[in-house]
Design an enzyme around this catalytic site. Structure first.
Site, short mmCIF file in Angstrom:
data_model
loop_
_atom_site.label_atom_id
_atom_site.label_comp_id
_atom_site.label_asym_id
_atom_site.label_seq_id
_atom_site.Cartn_x
_atom_site.Cartn_y
_atom_site.Cartn_z
N GLU A 1 8.53 4.61 8.52
CA GLU A 1 8.03 4.70 9.70
C GLU A 1 8.04 5.64 10.62
OE1 GLU A 1 9.16 -0.21 10.92
OE2 GLU A 1 9.95 0.69 8.73
N GLY B 1 0.21 -1.45 0.12
CA GLY B 1 -0.01 -0.10 -0.32
C GLY B 1 0.82 1.73 -0.03
#
Ligand code: MOS
Length: 760
Positions: free
Chosen positions: A727, A475
């Site tokens: 992240e 994604g």
């Protein structure tokens, strides 16, 4: 959109452009096939039955009623399931031990104890309901307080770091400090909750070859695990994963369900589909472990840090290992001579935790960046000024220079856009109607990894370029950025390149985790494309029938999908080489391949880690600034503004990168305010087992998020100069929110999430 890098090899730059996802239309029109949607003839359906206790043994399991139910093919339990040669083998440090019906032992609540397989999903579910189990139960240990005597030091913090490190004299530094704080911060378990549940379809060819369609972040990891569990050679297992609806870590390491699906298919001799329910995802695929972090900081009157001590306790299961490395960033984020960090773990009767977006840094920056804010308050100092004062110009933990670092620009640009200079540093100073207003900031950081990866680039008879690399697109935009990288390296328009991924028959690449897919697989794709470019040019100049024959390879370029002599393409005079080559000559891809008589020209590369990396410490950095409004009446916290800046090396696609960073920040809002898996201390069961009970931020919880990408060049981190953006967005943001809540209310919350009850 980020500005194009003026030093790009070719202009106009394709890499960096914020182009739409190439798979967007397929996804929104429902044409992208996710694992559970792959049409497989004669597929049977498997449903996992889970345990009702957390710890003990199954004394009796009754399946006769289930076996006799309509459409049922088999009901597997530990009593009748085939023994699997590698069911209890741990293949490497990030592997998780699966539960594959091999024994009567129960090690966590809602563990697999049976699998019902039937001709339809409805029949399988109905049969699963009819399985009856009786247990000899031992009371589970769930809470930290009850598990204290199991405290131990793991072999590594995370997959490979030292669990305990020290430099200098921390006690001496604390003694010499004129301001100090010593505090404990706690973070709860989280579940990842990707939109797409875990799903597998297993199709055996005979008894020793299997193809698995899987929702996974790591097809090669699944292949390795399935081969290991069933005792098969690697090449007998093929794993396919074309589209994945989110992962966040829980699809990173293989868990039990994929092997259970393969087992059910082997036993029934039919293809089998197994999809986890949302509830099952709260026990079967891992979670972020809880942390309890003790922070001691000391500084002199000017704010210079004299000592940092960061001690982490997290939990893992009684039967397996997972280590949350929450103190790693503390070893390098600030300049300080005296630093001690330690990771310890407790054993509890819960499922084994796993990687969860920024494992370590997400929880660790909450503690460190909250403690710095508390120290700034002690010092009567601006929290941003304290960070700048202690800026680390090299990695003191590893004693290495940074490969690049733009943190000071991140602070400056985000602070300016946020309007930090207008902030009132004293808490509880700003009221707007019913709301206390406050702002806070924190530093964000995440390592920039690169791992070995392979890729192949092929020139096809129609003149198009096909690039393949195992990989996954969870994604994040992998399809899109790899296409951009290949197109630019080759010198062809985007439309001429097709990038394929998600198949272990393609060259091997790493897991889509650790924010390194762009760096690792991207570097391999770039190298393969450059090699193909060289091969095409060499083929042209060596072919007597090519208009470019005889030119030196360096005198030929690829522009707009054609091979051209550089003299022609630059409009300059002949370079003096390749006297045979007529000026202004060009050759087409189609003709080049046709004349070669080959079905394709292909360049395959195994791209190692960039050797220069080893001399540097490689990290992305950022600055998160947040404004909150706290309702004086209900004590509800709303995040009203976020401005963040990141230096993450070369940005490959301004749009997908921005989405990644925003996504991380949104989860950071959830981390700070909403998310919390509540484990029942009596049963070891997740009480919050659906998206009604497990609160995630929704549209109304998320304000406009301003993301600034600070331009950053990095010649060492990898050939692309990209550091990864998956992240870092979730790091620091929870602390920035907690710090803003303190600034608004004067209340310091050290236990996440910050729910209204904690502010009463
Ligand atoms: Mo990420 S937690 O490395 O999938």
């Amino acid at each position: 959109m980020s500005r194009a890098n003026p030093n790009e090899e070719r202009a106009p730059s394709i890499v960096g452009a914020g182009i739409d996802r190439l798979d967007a239309r397929l996804k929104v029109s429902g044409k992208a096939e996710y694992a559970a949607e792959v049409p497989v003839a004669n597929v049977a359906h498997a449903v996992i039955v889970t345990s009702a206790i957390a710890r003990g043994r199954i004394t009796r399991i009754e399946i006769s009623e289930a076996q006799a139910a309509p459409g049922v093919l088999v009901v597997l339990t530990h009593e009748n399931a085939p023994k699997l040669p590698g069911a209890t083998r741990r293949d490497g440090p990030v592997d998780a031990l699966p539960q594959l019906l091999q024994s009567d032992e129960v090690s966590y609540n809602a563990q697999p104890i049976a699998v019902a397989v039937a001709d339809s999903l409805e029949h399988a579910r109905a049969a699963a309901e009819l399985v009856r189990a009786e247990y000899a139960e031992t009371a589970p240990v769930v809470e930290f307080a009850a598990a204290r005597d199991s405290l131990y030091v793991p072999k590594t913090a995370g997959p490979q770091a030292q669990p305990i490190t020290s430099r200098g004299d921390v006690d001496g530094g604390l003694r010499a400090a004129s301001a100090r704080v010593s505090l404990t911060y706690t973070t709860p378990s989280h579940h990842h909750n990707p939109m797409e549940p875990h799903a597998s379809i297993a199709v055996w060819q005979g008894n020793d070859r299997v193809t698995i369609y899987d929702a996974t972040q790591g097809i090669f990891g699944v292949r390795k695990k399935i081969a290991s569990v069933f005792g098969l050679p690697l090449e007998n297992v093929r794993v396919i994963s074309r589209y994945v609806g989110g992962g966040f870590g829980c699809k990173g390491a293989h868990r039990s369900h994929t092997a259970l699906c393969a087992l059910a298919a082997r036993v029934t001799g039919r293809p089998v589909k197994l999809v986890l329910t949302r509830q099952q995802m709260f026990s079967l695929v891992g979670h972020r472990p809880r942390t309890e972090q003790r922070l001691a900081l000391g500084a002199d009157a000017s704010g210079k840090l004299l000592a940092i001590r960061h001690e982490v306790v997290s939990d893992t299961s009684r039967f397996d290992e997972f280590s949350e490395p929450s103190a790693l960033q503390t070893r390098m984020l600030y300049a300080c001579d005296n630093v001690h960090t330690a990771h310890r773990q407790l054993r509890v009767d819960l499922p084994t935790p796993t990687f969860t977006r920024a494992p370590g840094e997400a929880s660790g920056t909450f503690a460190l960046e909250s403690a710095l804010d508390e120290l700034a308050h002690e010092l009567r100092m601006d929290p941003l000024a304290l960070r700048v004062k202690n800026y680390a110009s090299r990695d003191m933990g590893q004693d290495k220079p940074w490969s690049s670092k733009s943190l000071l620009s991140c602070y400056e640009r985000a602070a300016q856009q946020f309007g930090w200079d207008k902030r009132e540093n004293a808490p509880r100073a700003t009221r707007r109607g019913r709301y206390w207003i406050g702002s806070g900031m924190a530093t964000a950081t995440y390592p920039a990894h690169q791992w070995p990866a392979s890729a192949v680039a092929r020139l096809r008879p129609d003149g198009s370029i096909l690039v393949q690399a195992g990989s996954q697109d969870i994604g994040t935009g992998t399809y899109t950025i790899m296409t951009q990288i290949a197109a630019e390296a080759l010198g062809v328009p985007l439309e001429r390149v097709r990038f394929e991924l998600g198949d272990t028959s393609f060259p091997e690449t790493p897991v889509s985790g650790g924010s390194q897919t762009a760096a690792s697989t991207g570097s391999a794709v770039r190298r393969a494309a450059l090699d193909l470019r060289q091969l095409m040019i060499a083929t042209a100049v060596g072919d007597p029938r090519s208009p470019l024959h005889g030119l030196a390879p360096g005198a030929v370029d690829i522009r707009d999908g054609e091979l051209v002599s550089r003299a022609a393409s630059s409009g300059a005079a002949s370079s003096g080489t390749g006297s045979n080559g007529p000026r202004g000559a060009s050759d087409s891809f189609v003709e080049l391949l046709r004349r070669s008589g080959k079905p394709e020209l292909a360049a395959r590369v195994d791209n190692p880690e960039k050797p220069e990396r080893k001399q540097y410490s490689t990290h992305s950095f950022g600055a998160q600034f947040v404004e909150v409004a706290v309702d004086d009446l209900t004590r509800e916290v709303r995040v009203t503004r976020v401005v963040s800046a990141f230096g993450a090396g070369k940005i490959l696609n301004a749009k997908t990168a921005r989405s990644q960073l925003i996504g991380g920040i949104v989860w950071g809002i959830g981390f700070a305010l909403h998310e919390h898996t509540a484990w029942d201390p009596r049963t070891g069961r997740a009480v919050t087992r659906d998206l009604a009970d497990y609160h995630v931020p929704v549209h109304a919880d998320v304000p406009d998020i301003d993301v600034i990408m600070v331009p950053e060049e990095d010649a060492f981190v990898n050939d692309l100069g990209a550091k990864g953006v998956g992240e870092i967005g979730i790091t620091g943001i929870n602390a920035a929110i907690a710090n803003a809540v303190f600034n608004a209310t004067g209340q310091r919350i050290r236990d996440l999430p910050i729910t209204p009850d904690k502010l009463l």
